[in-house]
Motif scaffolding. Sequence first.
Motif, PDB file in Angstrom:
ATOM      1  N   ASP A   1       0.778  -1.256   0.234  1.00 35.98           N
ATOM      2  CA  ASP A   1      -0.008   0.234  -0.118  1.00 35.98           C
ATOM      3  C   ASP A   1       0.618   1.182  -0.132  1.00 35.98           C
ATOM      4  O   ASP A   1       2.116   1.005  -0.275  1.00 35.98           O
ATOM      5  CB  ASP A   1      -1.036   0.114   1.111  1.00 35.98           C
ATOM      6  N   GLU A   2       0.322   2.361   0.331  1.00 34.15           N
ATOM      7  CA  GLU A   2       0.980   3.800  -0.086  1.00 34.15           C
ATOM      8  C   GLU A   2       2.043   4.136   1.100  1.00 34.15           C
ATOM      9  O   GLU A   2       2.601   5.017   1.241  1.00 34.15           O
ATOM     10  CB  GLU A   2       0.006   4.681  -0.388  1.00 34.15           C
ATOM     11  N   THR A   3       1.834   3.071   2.176  1.00 31.69           N
ATOM     12  CA  THR A   3       2.608   3.499   3.397  1.00 31.69           C
ATOM     13  C   THR A   3       4.185   2.570   3.050  1.00 31.69           C
ATOM     14  O   THR A   3       4.718   3.106   3.974  1.00 31.69           O
ATOM     15  CB  THR A   3       1.907   3.029   4.665  1.00 31.69           C
ATOM     16  N   CYS A   4       4.100   2.049   2.030  1.00 26.27           N
ATOM     17  CA  CYS A   4       5.336   1.001   1.964  1.00 26.27           C
ATOM     18  C   CYS A   4       6.478   2.064   1.199  1.00 26.27           C
ATOM     19  O   CYS A   4       5.972   2.649   0.263  1.00 26.27           O
ATOM     20  CB  CYS A   4       5.167  -0.193   1.422  1.00 26.27           C
ATOM     21  N   GLY A   5       7.496   1.934   1.703  1.00 24.11           N
ATOM     22  CA  GLY A   5       8.681   2.520   0.778  1.00 24.11           C
ATOM     23  C   GLY A   5       9.808   1.766   0.652  1.00 24.11           C
ATOM     24  O   GLY A   5      10.234   0.644   1.435  1.00 24.11           O
ATOM     25  N   ILE A   6      10.715   1.960  -0.259  1.00 26.23           N
ATOM     26  CA  ILE A   6      11.876   1.204  -0.475  1.00 26.23           C
ATOM     27  C   ILE A   6      13.146   2.251  -0.617  1.00 26.23           C
ATOM     28  O   ILE A   6      13.175   3.302  -1.235  1.00 26.23           O
ATOM     29  CB  ILE A   6      11.759   0.402  -1.894  1.00 26.23           C
ATOM     30  N   MET A   7      14.186   2.043  -0.008  1.00 27.69           N
ATOM     31  CA  MET A   7      15.236   2.708   0.064  1.00 27.69           C
ATOM     32  C   MET A   7      16.252   2.556  -1.230  1.00 27.69           C
ATOM     33  O   MET A   7      16.445   1.389  -1.666  1.00 27.69           O
ATOM     34  CB  MET A   7      16.286   2.517   1.113  1.00 27.69           C
ATOM     35  N   ILE A   8      16.317   3.715  -1.801  1.00 26.41           N
ATOM     36  CA  ILE A   8      16.944   3.405  -3.313  1.00 26.41           C
ATOM     37  C   ILE A   8      18.017   4.855  -3.119  1.00 26.41           C
ATOM     38  O   ILE A   8      18.170   5.703  -2.457  1.00 26.41           O
ATOM     39  CB  ILE A   8      16.257   3.956  -4.291  1.00 26.41           C
ATOM     40  N   PRO A   9      19.367   4.601  -3.730  1.00 30.59           N
ATOM     41  CA  PRO A   9      20.496   5.404  -3.708  1.00 30.59           C
ATOM     42  C   PRO A   9      20.368   6.576  -4.405  1.00 30.59           C
ATOM     43  O   PRO A   9      19.544   6.609  -5.439  1.00 30.59           O
ATOM     44  CB  PRO A   9      21.781   4.363  -4.247  1.00 30.59           C
ATOM     45  N   THR A  10      20.949   7.694  -3.926  1.00 30.89           N
ATOM     46  CA  THR A  10      21.192   8.830  -4.766  1.00 30.89           C
ATOM     47  C   THR A  10      22.360   9.080  -4.949  1.00 30.89           C
ATOM     48  O   THR A  10      23.341   9.275  -4.127  1.00 30.89           O
ATOM     49  CB  THR A  10      20.191  10.074  -4.136  1.00 30.89           C
ATOM     50  N   PRO A  11      23.160   9.121  -6.479  1.00 40.99           N
ATOM     51  CA  PRO A  11      22.204   8.921  -7.710  1.00 40.99           C
ATOM     52  C   PRO A  11      21.741   7.415  -7.867  1.00 40.99           C
ATOM     53  O   PRO A  11      22.271   6.525  -6.952  1.00 40.99           O
ATOM     54  CB  PRO A  11      23.107   9.278  -8.797  1.00 40.99           C
ATOM     55  N   GLN A  12      20.589   7.128  -8.663  1.00 41.43           N
ATOM     56  CA  GLN A  12      20.205   5.852  -8.824  1.00 41.43           C
ATOM     57  C   GLN A  12      20.097   5.603 -10.407  1.00 41.43           C
ATOM     58  O   GLN A  12      19.371   6.696 -10.902  1.00 41.43           O
ATOM     59  CB  GLN A  12      18.887   5.673  -8.051  1.00 41.43           C
ATOM     60  N   TYR A  13      19.655   4.474 -10.649  1.00 31.79           N
ATOM     61  CA  TYR A  13      18.929   4.125 -11.980  1.00 31.79           C
ATOM     62  C   TYR A  13      17.576   4.316 -11.989  1.00 31.79           C
ATOM     63  O   TYR A  13      16.922   3.905 -11.040  1.00 31.79           O
ATOM     64  CB  TYR A  13      19.394   2.663 -12.278  1.00 31.79           C
ATOM     65  N   PRO A  14      16.968   5.143 -12.953  1.00 33.64           N
ATOM     66  CA  PRO A  14      15.536   5.771 -12.758  1.00 33.64           C
ATOM     67  C   PRO A  14      14.595   4.639 -12.572  1.00 33.64           C
ATOM     68  O   PRO A  14      13.331   4.827 -12.595  1.00 33.64           O
ATOM     69  CB  PRO A  14      15.418   6.612 -13.989  1.00 33.64           C
ATOM     70  N   LEU A  15      14.968   3.388 -13.245  1.00 28.71           N
ATOM     71  CA  LEU A  15      13.979   2.157 -13.051  1.00 28.71           C
ATOM     72  C   LEU A  15      13.228   2.213 -11.766  1.00 28.71           C
ATOM     73  O   LEU A  15      12.035   2.064 -11.555  1.00 28.71           O
ATOM     74  CB  LEU A  15      14.395   0.898 -13.393  1.00 28.71           C
ATOM     75  N   TYR A  16      14.033   2.392 -10.598  1.00 24.54           N
ATOM     76  CA  TYR A  16      13.559   2.129  -9.374  1.00 24.54           C
ATOM     77  C   TYR A  16      12.780   3.241  -8.866  1.00 24.54           C
ATOM     78  O   TYR A  16      11.584   3.024  -8.481  1.00 24.54           O
ATOM     79  CB  TYR A  16      14.586   1.953  -8.142  1.00 24.54           C
ATOM     80  N   SER A  17      12.817   4.477  -9.092  1.00 28.04           N
ATOM     81  CA  SER A  17      11.975   5.416  -8.553  1.00 28.04           C
ATOM     82  C   SER A  17      10.852   5.529  -9.595  1.00 28.04           C
ATOM     83  O   SER A  17       9.690   5.669  -9.108  1.00 28.04           O
ATOM     84  CB  SER A  17      12.619   7.027  -8.800  1.00 28.04           C
ATOM     85  N   ALA A  18      10.936   5.258 -10.904  1.00 29.31           N
ATOM     86  CA  ALA A  18       9.785   5.333 -11.905  1.00 29.31           C
ATOM     87  C   ALA A  18       8.720   4.005 -11.378  1.00 29.31           C
ATOM     88  O   ALA A  18       7.492   4.198 -11.278  1.00 29.31           O
ATOM     89  CB  ALA A  18      10.166   4.939 -13.189  1.00 29.31           C
ATOM     90  N   THR A  19       9.281   2.988 -11.076  1.00 26.59           N
ATOM     91  CA  THR A  19       8.356   1.587 -10.596  1.00 26.59           C
ATOM     92  C   THR A  19       7.715   2.062  -9.123  1.00 26.59           C
ATOM     93  O   THR A  19       6.625   1.787  -8.987  1.00 26.59           O
ATOM     94  CB  THR A  19       9.167   0.804 -10.475  1.00 26.59           C
ATOM     95  N   LEU A  20       8.333   2.746  -8.200  1.00 30.41           N
ATOM     96  CA  LEU A  20       7.916   3.177  -7.041  1.00 30.41           C
ATOM     97  C   LEU A  20       6.590   4.061  -7.379  1.00 30.41           C
ATOM     98  O   LEU A  20       5.546   4.081  -6.632  1.00 30.41           O
ATOM     99  CB  LEU A  20       8.826   3.489  -6.235  1.00 30.41           C
ATOM    100  N   ASP A  21       6.633   4.817  -8.305  1.00 29.69           N
ATOM    101  CA  ASP A  21       5.750   5.865  -8.609  1.00 29.69           C
ATOM    102  C   ASP A  21       4.605   5.217  -9.078  1.00 29.69           C
ATOM    103  O   ASP A  21       3.472   5.532  -8.705  1.00 29.69           O
ATOM    104  CB  ASP A  21       6.173   6.851  -9.778  1.00 29.69           C
ATOM    105  N   LEU A  22       4.825   4.248  -9.898  1.00 24.64           N
ATOM    106  CA  LEU A  22       3.749   3.559 -10.574  1.00 24.64           C
ATOM    107  C   LEU A  22       3.190   2.549  -9.536  1.00 24.64           C
ATOM    108  O   LEU A  22       1.923   2.559  -9.643  1.00 24.64           O
ATOM    109  CB  LEU A  22       4.409   2.800 -11.791  1.00 24.64           C
TER     110      LEU A  22
END
Length: 698
Positions: A264-285
């Motif tokens: 659900d929308e309370t779940c989050g995943i730690m991603i590095p900065t900088p990062q490959y945009p696949l991760y942030s895009a998939t989280l948005d989706l």
Amino acid sequence: MAVPQTFSPSIRKTFRSRRRRRHLLSFVAVVMLSISLRAFASTANHRVLAETSTHVMMTPRRKRLTIDTISDRLKSMEYGKSVMSRHPIGTPRRRLSFPFLPNGGPVRGKLAVEADRITRELASRRGEDGSSDSGGARDFPFDRIVYTNIGNPHAVSQRAITWPRQVMALLQLPDEHGIDHPNAHLLFPRDAIERARQMKCALDGHGVGAYTHSKGARQFREDVARFIEGRDGARPGSVDAENIYLTAGASEAITMIMTALIRDETCGIMIPTPQYPLYSATLDLLGGKKVGYHLDEESAWGLNLAELERSLADARANGIDVVGMVLINPGNPTGQVLSSDEVKDVVMFCSRHNIVLLSDEVYQENVYHEGVRFFSARRAADELGLIENDAIQLCSFHSVSKGVFGECGQRGGYVEMVGIDEDVNEILYKLAASKLCSSAAGQAMVSLMCRGPDPTDESHETHEEEKREIFEGLKERGMIMSRGLDDIPGFSCQPATGAMYCFPSVIMPRGAIEASRELGFSPDTLYALDLLQTKGICVVPASGFGQKHGRYGFRTTFLSPESQSVVDSMRDHYEEFCEKYSGRDRTLDYDESSSSPLLRNDDFPPRNIVAFLPDADLISSTPLLDDNICRCSDHPPPRGHNPHPPDVDLRSSTQPPDDSPPGGRMASHRSRRCCYGDAYDNNKDHVVEVDGVNNTWR
């Protein structure tokens, strides 16, 4: 009515005949009337339908799928930053726009689209597109685009490795024209024929044209399992093929696992900065939360355990349930290779906090520096005893797209899972089965990557030699690119120890920063577009990967055999870019709200100019701010202060000029390094204490 029997027979016959005719005529009349009525009704209906159709066509009609009705999550998804990210969808755009820039959309995609548009215009001008009219095509100071924006090796002249392609060719051919042809050995080595025969059996004799098991062909998964055991020195049989899924590249596997993690929308995943945009895009989706942790550029993009703890604590304080962490090693876009201790720290961190680790290891073959080696997360977990004690949940990803194979178009990859319960595995299998299976050809290429020709096979030596040649080429170009970029005044680039990329930071002239704000996108997007349209080099702005506030730069591959000429062009372009958006003299200014003088890049020169401030105290750890400002703690100098005579160039100096005072200290913006004396603090921008005022040494 009956005919009276008193009538004569002839009269009765005549009467009956006339009655039949009347009945017949009446029937015909009824039929004709019915046909007429139906024809009239049909004509009327056609007229109504025609009028209705005309009305529908003439009346504006709202389409079902529009920008307003499309999925909000898909609309908000960012695969890299949006070119017009400052403007929400639906709001009016500024009138000022960059020439030829497609509006909206991801930066990475739109730059590639613009590059493709220029390529078509160049082809049109040369008449290669079949068009005889090149009117309207622009003039460019180059004849083709050099694509350094994406890790797509075969698109920039990397040669395919022979043996895997030979086996793939035999897999594609019908048996009678391939493995069973009497003269097959004249075209293919016998070990390739035998391997293709084995793989066809693994595909149930159907070849690559039929569906496979939804997890992938069993034998191919066994090849992956044995590869992992050999790579990590694991106990034979310890890797279970049932915990391996063959997928369409690593990206599909990553999306599958993230889909399972985000409940659900309370779940989050730690991603590095900088990062490959696949991760942030998939989280948005998926509607999940992005929990960023910063890599340390000053320590070659190293990973700091304290930063992980800070990121996790901040997320939990904001009500985010952190369910996973992404580790990219070797790094994309940063190119770093983590040490075994760093990987073990990450594994222990995830185990301690009950976080599923997603380890992106697609560049594991791309490690170039002597003494540096790839260390997998699975090996770290195994050596720490976490796998044996079921104390870690880990998903590791690999692909045929990178390494030395570079087979991006084959779309082959895998995920291997550790510590995932059987009932969860069944749900993941259901998700995989909903897509039937990944490409059988991609699965076959994964098998060939994980299990090459045996050392006793005739193809083994040439196969290894081809791989070594590709690797050495990547290693050499990585050194050329990273050293060359770091040598450009105003650039700073960490060594490319792994992967396929360099990720330099670039000091932007203030004019470019102001222009980009007016245009509505980041300064490094402006830089990348200018580089594309003036030099024909396509890179990715660093803002598309995430970076610390105030940092600007880009990502470039070093796949192209033209890496040296690319560096030279970038050096020339940066000088022209700075001159375009700046004057020739760097000037001093000050913040009206502060007593601290500011050294601004209002007029950042392309050459290395040293700044001199009177009696300033060094602040050794002051980073660049958003507009690349250095601060010192004394009173502001006079406006218009000329920093240094133009004939003095300290690009490679380790000593002050001959006429400088003893112990004088100075700071240079060359590659963000101080040039001399006790002011030295690597990779920091400073304003330091000197005795010169108005170019007069005392």
